[in-house]
Design a protein around this motif. Sequence first.
Motif, mmCIF file in Angstrom:
data_model
loop_
_atom_site.group_PDB
_atom_site.id
_atom_site.type_symbol
_atom_site.label_atom_id
_atom_site.label_comp_id
_atom_site.label_asym_id
_atom_site.label_seq_id
_atom_site.Cartn_x
_atom_site.Cartn_y
_atom_site.Cartn_z
ATOM 1 N N SER A 32 5.852 -2.849 -8.214
ATOM 2 C CA SER A 32 4.921 -2.331 -7.196
ATOM 3 C C SER A 32 4.207 -3.463 -6.477
ATOM 4 N N GLU A 33 4.081 -4.600 -7.126
ATOM 5 C CA GLU A 33 3.458 -5.771 -6.487
ATOM 6 C C GLU A 33 4.400 -6.434 -5.491
ATOM 7 N N ARG A 34 5.709 -6.204 -5.635
ATOM 8 C CA ARG A 34 6.696 -6.894 -4.799
ATOM 9 C C ARG A 34 7.331 -6.011 -3.733
ATOM 10 N N ILE A 35 7.160 -4.704 -3.842
ATOM 11 C CA ILE A 35 7.789 -3.802 -2.870
ATOM 12 C C ILE A 35 7.158 -3.990 -1.499
ATOM 13 N N THR A 36 8.006 -4.160 -0.522
ATOM 14 C CA THR A 36 7.552 -4.277 0.861
ATOM 15 C C THR A 36 8.315 -3.265 1.701
ATOM 16 N N GLU A 37 7.846 -3.082 2.916
ATOM 17 C CA GLU A 37 8.529 -2.182 3.834
ATOM 18 C C GLU A 37 9.973 -2.650 4.001
ATOM 19 N N GLY A 38 10.901 -1.722 3.888
ATOM 20 C CA GLY A 38 12.327 -2.047 3.993
ATOM 21 C C GLY A 38 13.011 -2.184 2.639
ATOM 22 N N SER A 39 12.220 -2.283 1.550
ATOM 23 C CA SER A 39 12.813 -2.306 0.209
ATOM 24 C C SER A 39 13.512 -0.970 -0.044
ATOM 25 N N VAL A 40 14.542 -0.978 -0.879
ATOM 26 C CA VAL A 40 15.242 0.245 -1.246
ATOM 27 C C VAL A 40 14.975 0.504 -2.726
ATOM 28 N N VAL A 41 14.484 1.696 -3.028
ATOM 29 C CA VAL A 41 14.229 2.121 -4.402
ATOM 30 C C VAL A 41 15.302 3.140 -4.759
ATOM 31 N N LYS A 61 6.054 2.248 5.785
ATOM 32 C CA LYS A 61 4.619 1.939 5.773
ATOM 33 C C LYS A 61 3.818 2.990 5.006
ATOM 34 N N ASN A 62 4.129 4.268 5.199
ATOM 35 C CA ASN A 62 3.415 5.329 4.482
ATOM 36 C C ASN A 62 3.601 5.198 2.972
ATOM 37 N N ASP A 63 4.803 4.803 2.543
ATOM 38 C CA ASP A 63 5.068 4.616 1.116
ATOM 39 C C ASP A 63 4.228 3.469 0.557
ATOM 40 N N ILE A 64 4.124 2.389 1.327
ATOM 41 C CA ILE A 64 3.303 1.241 0.910
ATOM 42 C C ILE A 64 1.846 1.675 0.761
ATOM 43 N N ASP A 65 1.365 2.470 1.710
ATOM 44 C CA ASP A 65 -0.015 2.982 1.631
ATOM 45 C C ASP A 65 -0.208 3.832 0.375
ATOM 46 N N LEU A 66 0.773 4.689 0.058
ATOM 47 C CA LEU A 66 0.697 5.525 -1.135
ATOM 48 C C LEU A 66 0.669 4.669 -2.399
ATOM 49 N N ILE A 67 1.507 3.658 -2.465
ATOM 50 C CA ILE A 67 1.530 2.759 -3.628
ATOM 51 C C ILE A 67 0.159 2.108 -3.790
ATOM 52 N N GLY A 68 -0.440 1.671 -2.686
ATOM 53 C CA GLY A 68 -1.771 1.074 -2.737
ATOM 54 C C GLY A 68 -2.819 2.050 -3.256
ATOM 55 N N GLU A 69 -2.753 3.282 -2.800
ATOM 56 C CA GLU A 69 -3.696 4.304 -3.263
ATOM 57 C C GLU A 69 -3.512 4.573 -4.756
ATOM 58 N N LEU A 70 -2.268 4.662 -5.196
ATOM 59 C CA LEU A 70 -2.004 4.930 -6.612
ATOM 60 C C LEU A 70 -2.470 3.763 -7.475
ATOM 61 N N ARG A 71 -2.208 2.548 -7.010
ATOM 62 C CA ARG A 71 -2.664 1.372 -7.778
ATOM 63 C C ARG A 71 -4.186 1.367 -7.866
ATOM 64 N N GLY A 72 -4.858 1.738 -6.776
ATOM 65 C CA GLY A 72 -6.327 1.810 -6.787
ATOM 66 C C GLY A 72 -6.832 2.888 -7.725
ATOM 67 N N ALA A 73 -6.113 3.997 -7.785
ATOM 68 C CA ALA A 73 -6.545 5.117 -8.636
ATOM 69 C C ALA A 73 -6.449 4.794 -10.120
ATOM 70 N N VAL A 74 -5.481 3.936 -10.479
ATOM 71 C CA VAL A 74 -5.327 3.586 -11.889
ATOM 72 C C VAL A 74 -5.972 2.242 -12.210
ATOM 73 N N GLY A 75 -6.668 1.674 -11.228
ATOM 74 C CA GLY A 75 -7.412 0.447 -11.470
ATOM 75 C C GLY A 75 -6.572 -0.805 -11.555
ATOM 76 N N LYS A 76 -5.467 -0.853 -10.827
ATOM 77 C CA LYS A 76 -4.592 -2.039 -10.841
ATOM 78 C C LYS A 76 -4.643 -2.738 -9.518
#
Length: 76
Positions: A32-41, A61-76
């Motif tokens: 999650s620290e390395r995923i950038t726009e254009g990465s394939v999961v 971009k929306n996925d990156i925003d979601l990852i950021g929100e989730l990381r914030g929610a779990v305190g990472k």
Amino acid sequence: MINPALLINLKRCFGVFRTNHPKAIQFAEVVSERITEGSVVEINVQFPDGTKSKANIKVNKNDIDLIGELRGAVGK
């Protein structure tokens, strides 16, 4: 409005998942620290009967925003 009982149950379930699958959590934290726009999961699942299923997404971009929100929610 979010149901507080649901949040408590989700926290408990996530704790059980974390205990049962620590390597999955570590992996998710690292990537999650390395995923950038254009990465394939990609997700691969092999069922007990031997059949397999696979899906993938190209991160936007929306996925990156979601990852950021989730990381914030779990305190990472």
